[in-house]
Design a protein around this motif. Structure first.
Motif, PDB file in Angstrom:
ATOM      1  N   TYR A 430      23.359  86.325  33.193  1.00 48.62           N
ATOM      2  CA  TYR A 430      23.126  85.315  34.230  1.00 48.62           C
ATOM      3  C   TYR A 430      21.694  85.277  34.759  1.00 48.62           C
ATOM      4  N   GLY A 431      20.847  86.208  34.369  1.00 45.05           N
ATOM      5  CA  GLY A 431      19.449  86.141  34.762  1.00 45.05           C
ATOM      6  C   GLY A 431      19.263  86.063  36.257  1.00 45.05           C
ATOM      7  N   THR A 432      18.547  85.030  36.700  1.00 41.34           N
ATOM      8  CA  THR A 432      18.249  84.891  38.123  1.00 41.34           C
ATOM      9  C   THR A 432      19.470  84.527  38.964  1.00 41.34           C
ATOM     10  N   ASP A 433      20.572  84.172  38.330  1.00 37.14           N
ATOM     11  CA  ASP A 433      21.810  83.903  39.063  1.00 37.14           C
ATOM     12  C   ASP A 433      22.682  85.152  39.198  1.00 37.14           C
ATOM     13  N   ALA A 434      22.215  86.276  38.675  1.00 37.75           N
ATOM     14  CA  ALA A 434      23.026  87.494  38.686  1.00 37.75           C
ATOM     15  C   ALA A 434      23.372  87.937  40.108  1.00 37.75           C
ATOM     16  N   GLU A 435      22.431  87.813  41.024  1.00 37.17           N
ATOM     17  CA  GLU A 435      22.695  88.236  42.397  1.00 37.17           C
ATOM     18  C   GLU A 435      23.881  87.490  42.986  1.00 37.17           C
ATOM     19  N   ALA A 436      23.942  86.196  42.732  1.00 34.13           N
ATOM     20  CA  ALA A 436      25.043  85.390  43.265  1.00 34.13           C
ATOM     21  C   ALA A 436      26.371  85.772  42.619  1.00 34.13           C
ATOM     22  N   VAL A 437      26.361  86.045  41.313  1.00 38.88           N
ATOM     23  CA  VAL A 437      27.590  86.447  40.627  1.00 38.88           C
ATOM     24  C   VAL A 437      28.060  87.806  41.138  1.00 38.88           C
ATOM     25  N   LEU A 438      27.140  88.735  41.306  1.00 42.36           N
ATOM     26  CA  LEU A 438      27.502  90.061  41.806  1.00 42.36           C
ATOM     27  C   LEU A 438      27.971  90.008  43.254  1.00 42.36           C
ATOM     28  N   ALA A 439      27.387  89.092  44.030  1.00 38.47           N
ATOM     29  CA  ALA A 439      27.853  88.924  45.413  1.00 38.47           C
ATOM     30  C   ALA A 439      29.303  88.449  45.438  1.00 38.47           C
ATOM     31  N   LEU A 440      29.664  87.581  44.493  1.00 32.43           N
ATOM     32  CA  LEU A 440      31.065  87.161  44.382  1.00 32.43           C
ATOM     33  C   LEU A 440      31.961  88.371  44.098  1.00 32.43           C
ATOM     34  N   ALA A 441      31.529  89.221  43.172  1.00 31.85           N
ATOM     35  CA  ALA A 441      32.321  90.401  42.830  1.00 31.85           C
ATOM     36  C   ALA A 441      32.509  91.312  44.039  1.00 31.85           C
ATOM     37  N   GLU A 442      31.477  91.423  44.857  1.00 33.15           N
ATOM     38  CA  GLU A 442      31.560  92.296  46.037  1.00 33.15           C
ATOM     39  C   GLU A 442      32.363  91.671  47.170  1.00 33.15           C
ATOM     40  N   SER A 443      32.566  90.360  47.098  1.00 35.49           N
ATOM     41  CA  SER A 443      33.256  89.675  48.191  1.00 35.49           C
ATOM     42  C   SER A 443      34.771  89.783  48.124  1.00 35.49           C
ATOM     43  N   ASP A 444      35.307  90.183  46.959  1.00 34.35           N
ATOM     44  CA  ASP A 444      36.759  90.153  46.766  1.00 34.35           C
ATOM     45  C   ASP A 444      37.120  91.178  45.694  1.00 34.35           C
ATOM     46  N   PRO A 445      37.957  92.150  46.001  1.00 38.79           N
ATOM     47  CA  PRO A 445      38.339  93.145  44.985  1.00 38.79           C
ATOM     48  C   PRO A 445      38.915  92.526  43.714  1.00 38.79           C
ATOM     49  N   ALA A 446      39.605  91.382  43.852  1.00 37.53           N
ATOM     50  CA  ALA A 446      40.155  90.729  42.661  1.00 37.53           C
ATOM     51  C   ALA A 446      39.049  90.244  41.736  1.00 37.53           C
ATOM     52  N   LEU A 447      37.926  89.819  42.316  1.00 36.76           N
ATOM     53  CA  LEU A 447      36.809  89.329  41.504  1.00 36.76           C
ATOM     54  C   LEU A 447      35.963  90.468  40.947  1.00 36.76           C
ATOM     55  N   ALA A 448      36.055  91.642  41.558  1.00 34.75           N
ATOM     56  CA  ALA A 448      35.310  92.800  41.061  1.00 34.75           C
ATOM     57  C   ALA A 448      36.019  93.486  39.899  1.00 34.75           C
TER      58      ALA A 448
END
Length: 528
Positions: A430-448
């Motif tokens: 995801y390159g420069t969008d990685a931070e946003a994708v990882l933030a999603l993972a941290e926002s919800d255990p189901a997404l992590a």
């Protein structure tokens, strides 16, 4: 962040250029044209990058074997584009070492030429993208690479894509960032105009319904193996079928096997081995081609018979398989293995039909360079002076990562609660969008939750549903994320992925179940 936004064709839609086909060739042409000031519409009948563009060995390479066919110009162009793609998409394209066993004088001379033709290969700022010269290997060298003794081995380097699907999306997102209007699930029903001139196309929206007409100064036929069907030309007698297998990891270093009638390689990829390609003539209609279990079994037998590695594969070792038909040029004959992989722009004005060009042949590696040439020709047909090309030096959308190792390390430091392999994979995908994708993972255990053994989180499903224009769960698992490219993720993960996508896309529980049933068939090995 540049999301992919579906622009539904409407009555009265017009453009300078209508690109038909959303594989890498169409995506690169759309980006090249839009970035140079042309008004572009792109339509794809199925999903972006869903056919031959995804059915690759993931190599970005010069094509060593083309030197034997004296296609020096193609090799030089390919080697230059290998460096270009590592600059404009550094998170997705990285060097890979490979071993060629049984190298004689001819092969060593070819590798010397390969090095000479790529003297500018290390003119890159990111040191991790630099490529050394080829060299011979000793028994100790082989052991350090995790390989058994092999005859006359030589080590050389090319480059590999982590995900050709996401690289195609990066070209499309770049096109959209420059104003291109794109839509998947839109089929061309007929070209507009008479036999002397094409002025656009009548299209059918397979997702939302309705038929409309799009007018354009030039229509670019970038439909790959379907190119003849679109323009009503006779189909070639034979096409080239190539398939690949994803298996348990056989070797941590890429190894080539060359036979008189083809070649295949074992490439390390995402904790597995990617083995391929086959090179099989195919004489049926494009629409009837499919990957069969018999073809997979035959390839497994061929691997066991021809490989120089001490390996005995069985079908139990195969976790996924994919393939497609290569779009060879009009001049390709029956010998598909030796057919040129050079791209060709066919101007149908030669046949008395203005306003229509077909982009045929080519290889993924040279798609950007071919697009630059194609758009120069399109601008001339339009009688337009357009801006100079910048696509060889400007990073693609989401790919402005000038130092990949530093980016991975810095991102890992900002996300200490996530596994290192998850951060590494997400930054590369995801390159420069990685931070946003990882933030999603941290926002919800189901997404992590980890969806693959190498750490891809289910957050990538949510990201795809929100920002990347999928039509189906299969689109998400195979062409937005890498979850389905490693085979069937299992019923629990599949249902959870359908639920996550469905919450964003408004799917009912029944639709979610149906999406998973369809997607599971798409990611599973064929039964017949």
């Amino acid at each position: 962040m540049t999301p992919l936004t579906r622009t539904r064709p409407a009555d009265g839609t017009s453009a300078d250029v209508l690109v038909v086909g959303g594989g890498i060739t169409g995506a690169a042409i759309a980006y090249e044209a839009a970035s140079r000031g042309l008004d572009v519409v792109l339509v794809e009948k199925d999903d972006f990058g869903g056919a031959t563009s995804a059915a690759t060995g993931k190599l970005i390479h010069g094509g060593l074997r083309y030197l034997k066919q004296l296609e020096v110009g193609l090799v030089r162009e390919s080697l230059a584009e290998r460096r270009t793609l590592s600059v404009i998409a550094p998170n997705l394209v990285s060097p890979i070492a490979m071993v060629l066993p049984g190298a004689g004088l001819v092969e060593r001379a070819g590798l010397t030429a390969y090095d000479l033709l790529s003297l500018d290969r290390n003119r890159v700022a990111d040191r991790s993208k630099r490529i050394p010269r080829h060299r011979s290997l000793s028994s100790d060298d082989l052991a350090s690479l995790g390989l058994p003794d092999l005859p006359s081995p030589v080590l050389f380097h090319d480059a590999m894509m982590l995900s050709p699907e996401r690289l195609t999306l990066a070209f499309l997102r770049s096109a959209v960032a420059h104003g291109a209007r794109v839509a998947n699930g839109v089929r061309v029903d007929a070209l507009l105009g008479g036999p002397q001139r094409a002025v656009g196309a009548r299209v059918v929206d397979e997702l939302e319904g309705g038929t409309t007409e799009i007018t354009a100064g030039v229509v670019v036929n970038a439909t790959g193996a379907w190119a003849q069907e679109l323009v009503g030309a006779p189909a070639p007698r034979v096409r080239s079928e190539g398939i690949y297998l994803v298996t348990r990891q056989i070797t941590p270093t890429m190894v080539l096997t060359v036979t008189p009638h083809g070649h295949f390689s074992f490439a390390p990829w995402r904790g597995h081995s990617l083995i391929g390609p086959t090179e099989t003539p195919y004489e049926g209609p494009v629409s009837q081609w499919r990957l069969t279990r018999a073809a997979i079994e035959t390839f497994v037998e061929r691997i066991n018979a021809a490989s120089l590695l001490p390996v005995a594969l069985s079908m139990d070792d195969v976790v996924a398989a994919y393939g497609g038909l290569r779009p060879l040029t009009e001049s390709a004959g029956a010998d598909t293995y030796r057919a040129s992989r050079a791209a060709e722009l066919v101007d149908h004005a030669r046949d008395g039909r203005e306003g229509l060009v077909s982009a045929t042949g080519g290889k993924y590696t040279t798609s950007r360079a071919f697009a630059q040439h194609a758009v120069d020709a399109v601008a001339a047909k339009l009688g337009r002076r357009i801006a100079p090309s910048t696509t060889a030096r400007v990073p693609l959308a989401g790919c402005d990562v000038p130092d990949l190792p530093a980016a991975i390390a810095a991102t890992a430091a900002r996300h200490p609660g996530l596994a290192a392999d998850t951060v590494d994979l997400v930054v590369r995908h995801y390159g420069t969008d990685a931070e946003a994708v990882l933030a999603l993972a941290e926002s919800d255990p189901a997404l992590a939750k980890r969806a693959t053994a190498d750490g891809e989180p289910l957050a990538t499903v949510a990201w795809a549903a929100r920002h990347e224009m999928p039509r189906s769960l299969a689109d998400i698992l195979l062409r937005r994320t890498g979850i389905g490219t490693l085979g069937d993720p299992g019923d629990v993960l599949g249902r959870e992925a359908a639920r996550i996508a469905g919450e964003v896309l408004g799917w009912s529980p029944a639709r979610q179940a149906a999406e998973w049933r369809d997607a599971r068939r798409a990611v599973s090995l064929p039964v017949d």
